[in-house]
Design a protein around this motif. Structure first.
Motif, PDB file in Angstrom:
ATOM      1  N   GLU A 254       0.814  -1.222   0.000  1.00 18.87           N
ATOM      2  CA  GLU A 254       0.000   0.000   0.000  1.00 18.87           C
ATOM      3  C   GLU A 254       0.843   1.265   0.000  1.00 18.87           C
ATOM      4  N   GLY A 255       2.147   1.114   0.112  1.00 18.67           N
ATOM      5  CA  GLY A 255       3.028   2.276   0.051  1.00 18.67           C
ATOM      6  C   GLY A 255       3.201   3.017   1.356  1.00 18.67           C
ATOM      7  N   LYS A 256       2.821   2.403   2.473  1.00 14.25           N
ATOM      8  CA  LYS A 256       2.927   3.095   3.754  1.00 14.25           C
ATOM      9  C   LYS A 256       4.374   3.254   4.208  1.00 14.25           C
ATOM     10  N   HIS A 257       5.283   2.505   3.603  1.00 14.65           N
ATOM     11  CA  HIS A 257       6.681   2.570   4.020  1.00 14.65           C
ATOM     12  C   HIS A 257       7.598   2.888   2.841  1.00 14.65           C
ATOM     13  N   ASP A 258       7.086   3.612   1.878  1.00  8.59           N
ATOM     14  CA  ASP A 258       7.903   3.961   0.712  1.00  8.59           C
ATOM     15  C   ASP A 258       9.091   4.842   1.086  1.00  8.59           C
ATOM     16  N   GLU A 259       8.975   5.598   2.174  1.00  7.01           N
ATOM     17  CA  GLU A 259      10.043   6.529   2.543  1.00  7.01           C
ATOM     18  C   GLU A 259      11.161   5.836   3.330  1.00  7.01           C
ATOM     19  N   ILE A 260      10.960   4.590   3.749  1.00 12.40           N
ATOM     20  CA  ILE A 260      11.975   3.868   4.520  1.00 12.40           C
ATOM     21  C   ILE A 260      12.965   3.196   3.573  1.00 12.40           C
ATOM     22  N   ALA A 261      14.246   3.327   3.882  1.00 11.63           N
ATOM     23  CA  ALA A 261      15.286   2.729   3.039  1.00 11.63           C
ATOM     24  C   ALA A 261      15.184   1.208   3.073  1.00 11.63           C
ATOM     25  N   GLU A 262      15.512   0.590   1.959  1.00  7.88           N
ATOM     26  CA  GLU A 262      15.330  -0.862   1.844  1.00  7.88           C
ATOM     27  C   GLU A 262      16.235  -1.640   2.780  1.00  7.88           C
ATOM     28  N   ARG A 263      17.358  -1.067   3.214  1.00 12.47           N
ATOM     29  CA  ARG A 263      18.261  -1.796   4.115  1.00 12.47           C
ATOM     30  C   ARG A 263      17.605  -2.101   5.462  1.00 12.47           C
ATOM     31  N   HIS A 264      16.629  -1.307   5.843  1.00 11.96           N
ATOM     32  CA  HIS A 264      15.978  -1.516   7.135  1.00 11.96           C
ATOM     33  C   HIS A 264      15.031  -2.710   7.121  1.00 11.96           C
ATOM     34  N   PHE A 265      14.731  -3.265   5.955  1.00 10.15           N
ATOM     35  CA  PHE A 265      13.820  -4.399   5.854  1.00 10.15           C
ATOM     36  C   PHE A 265      14.553  -5.730   5.982  1.00 10.15           C
ATOM     37  N   PHE A 266      15.872  -5.686   6.019  1.00 15.18           N
ATOM     38  CA  PHE A 266      16.672  -6.917   6.002  1.00 15.18           C
ATOM     39  C   PHE A 266      16.716  -7.563   7.383  1.00 15.18           C
ATOM     40  N   LEU A 267      16.392  -8.870   7.432  1.00 19.67           N
ATOM     41  CA  LEU A 267      16.425  -9.669   8.655  1.00 19.67           C
ATOM     42  C   LEU A 267      15.640  -9.022   9.789  1.00 19.67           C
ATOM     43  N   LYS A 268      14.409  -8.659   9.478  1.00 20.84           N
ATOM     44  CA  LYS A 268      13.514  -8.124  10.494  1.00 20.84           C
ATOM     45  C   LYS A 268      12.353  -9.079  10.694  1.00 20.84           C
ATOM     46  N   GLY A 269      11.790  -9.081  11.896  1.00 14.36           N
ATOM     47  CA  GLY A 269      10.638  -9.925  12.171  1.00 14.36           C
ATOM     48  C   GLY A 269       9.372  -9.293  11.635  1.00 14.36           C
ATOM     49  N   GLY A 270       8.715  -8.463  12.444  1.00 13.33           N
ATOM     50  CA  GLY A 270       7.515  -7.769  12.000  1.00 13.33           C
ATOM     51  C   GLY A 270       7.823  -6.409  11.408  1.00 13.33           C
ATOM     52  N   ILE A 271       6.818  -5.803  10.811  1.00 12.29           N
ATOM     53  CA  ILE A 271       6.996  -4.498  10.168  1.00 12.29           C
ATOM     54  C   ILE A 271       7.292  -3.408  11.195  1.00 12.29           C
ATOM     55  N   ASP A 272       6.858  -3.622  12.441  1.00 15.96           N
ATOM     56  CA  ASP A 272       7.145  -2.634  13.484  1.00 15.96           C
ATOM     57  C   ASP A 272       8.639  -2.545  13.755  1.00 15.96           C
ATOM     58  N   GLU A 273       9.361  -3.645  13.614  1.00 20.04           N
ATOM     59  CA  GLU A 273      10.813  -3.619  13.773  1.00 20.04           C
ATOM     60  C   GLU A 273      11.466  -2.788  12.679  1.00 20.04           C
ATOM     61  N   VAL A 274      10.912  -2.858  11.472  1.00 22.79           N
ATOM     62  CA  VAL A 274      11.424  -2.060  10.361  1.00 22.79           C
ATOM     63  C   VAL A 274      11.256  -0.571  10.653  1.00 22.79           C
ATOM     64  N   VAL A 275      10.076  -0.201  11.099  1.00 19.55           N
ATOM     65  CA  VAL A 275       9.799   1.206  11.411  1.00 19.55           C
ATOM     66  C   VAL A 275      10.699   1.702  12.545  1.00 19.55           C
ATOM     67  N   GLU A 276      10.889   0.866  13.548  1.00 19.22           N
ATOM     68  CA  GLU A 276      11.740   1.239  14.681  1.00 19.22           C
ATOM     69  C   GLU A 276      13.184   1.409  14.244  1.00 19.22           C
ATOM     70  N   ALA A 277      13.652   0.508  13.359  1.00 20.10           N
ATOM     71  CA  ALA A 277      15.032   0.608  12.870  1.00 20.10           C
ATOM     72  C   ALA A 277      15.222   1.887  12.057  1.00 20.10           C
ATOM     73  N   ALA A 278      14.224   2.281  11.286  1.00 24.98           N
ATOM     74  CA  ALA A 278      14.308   3.507  10.503  1.00 24.98           C
ATOM     75  C   ALA A 278      14.347   4.731  11.417  1.00 24.98           C
ATOM     76  N   LYS A 279      13.562   4.724  12.497  1.00 21.24           N
ATOM     77  CA  LYS A 279      13.566   5.856  13.433  1.00 21.24           C
ATOM     78  C   LYS A 279      14.909   5.952  14.150  1.00 21.24           C
ATOM     79  N   THR A 280      15.476   4.809  14.508  1.00 15.32           N
ATOM     80  CA  THR A 280      16.775   4.809  15.186  1.00 15.32           C
ATOM     81  C   THR A 280      17.868   5.339  14.282  1.00 15.32           C
ATOM     82  N   ASP A 281      17.773   4.989  13.003  1.00 15.83           N
ATOM     83  CA  ASP A 281      18.780   5.437  12.035  1.00 15.83           C
ATOM     84  C   ASP A 281      18.749   6.951  11.851  1.00 15.83           C
ATOM     85  N   GLU A 282      17.563   7.545  12.023  1.00 16.37           N
ATOM     86  CA  GLU A 282      17.445   8.997  11.874  1.00 16.37           C
ATOM     87  C   GLU A 282      18.158   9.710  13.025  1.00 16.37           C
TER      88      GLU A 282
END
Length: 282
Positions: A254-282
């Motif tokens: 649905e495009g809700k995470h289009d702004e997150i870099a693709e590296r944050h999706f690697f070896l993650k469990g749920g999508i919430d981990e991806v979002v958290e990793a992106a916030k930490t990277d900022e």
């Protein structure tokens, strides 16, 4: 079945090091053994799996590497007997026992797990290269060298893998639709590979660029942090409910995470981990 002793020894050592050897039964058959002995290896493994499933009531994974050696041994025995392979009694017995093993563990309803699982391995670039036609299997899982070369594990090719339970009346409408949409996006990305290699991604239309970006994120999100792979990846394992996995892929589509870099999706469990990793990277 039929693998070299060095590979069997390596398998033993790796399973011992990972701590799963106490939950494992191993049956080996080497290529220098008579065909009759090699043909019995698969049946011996199946007998053990049936015992642990039926007598001990345990969940069982029966993995055969590789099923072609069993068929090859049966053909050699048939040739020695001067009979057609389909006429050999042991081959029919194998099919009956395999069918009985399946019938004792019917396809599960949603949110239920099967009592056992049978797995065979065809080490080849094309499943159609070898004689056996494994049409009686409920699912096929294809491991891709190209995906492994990207460092994405498990290197399962979702476009070449199949499952008979991929139906809305078994999985539910949402699960079925999301799974098919994911396959459509990955298929479109595959079709665009040649254009990207020759002209570059900038020559694609806006819609195709968006599809490529989401497909690359889906590829990385398909990687999983397994508990058994912690010593190799350095990433703690994670259990993810099916509903959470469906939600994650649906949000990517649905495009809700289009702004997150693709590296944050690697070896993650749920999508919430991806979002958290992106916030930490900022």
């Amino acid at each position: 079945m039929g693998e070299r002793s060095r590979e069997g020894n390596d398998l033993w050592l790796e399973m011992k090091e990972s701590g799963v050897i106490d939950k494992t039964m191993l049956v080996f058959g080497q290529m220098n053994e008579p065909p009759g002995a090699r043909m019995r290896v698969a049946l011996s493994g199946l007998t053990m799996a049936e015992y642990f499933r039926d007598e001990e009531g345990q969940d069982v994974l029966l993995f055969i590497d590789n099923i072609f050696r069993f068929v090859q041994a049966g053909s050699e025995v048939s040739a020695l007997l001067g009979r057609m392979p389909s006429q050999v009694v042991t081959s029919r017995r194998w099919r009956r026992r395999w069918a009985r093993c399946r019938s004792a563990s019917p396809l599960p309803a949603r949110a239920r797990l099967p009592r056992s699982r049978r797995s065979t391995c065809l080490p080849t670039t094309s499943p159609t290269r070898h004689p056996p036609r494994l049409r009686h299997l409920n699912a096929t899982t294809t491991l891709s060298r190209s995906i492994a070369s990207k460092g994405l594990y498990p290197a399962v090719d979702p476009l070449d893998s199949t499952s008979t339970i991929l139906k809305p009346d078994i999985l539910g409408e949402e699960h079925f639709n999301v799974a098919n949409e994911v396959k459509q996006v990955l298929q479109r990305y595959k079709e665009l590979q040649d254009i990207i290699a020759i002209l570059g991604i900038d020559e694609l239309s806006d819609d195709d660029r968006l599809t490529v970006n989401r497909a690359r994120k889906i590829e990385r999100f398909l990687s999983q942090p397994f508990f058994v792979a912690e010593q190799f990846t350095g990433t703690p394992g994670a259990y993810v409910p099916i509903a959470e996995s469906i939600r994650g892929f649906k949000e990517i589509l649905e495009g809700k995470h289009d702004e997150i870099a693709e590296r944050h999706f690697f070896l993650k469990g749920g999508i919430d981990e991806v979002v958290e990793a992106a916030k930490t990277d900022e």
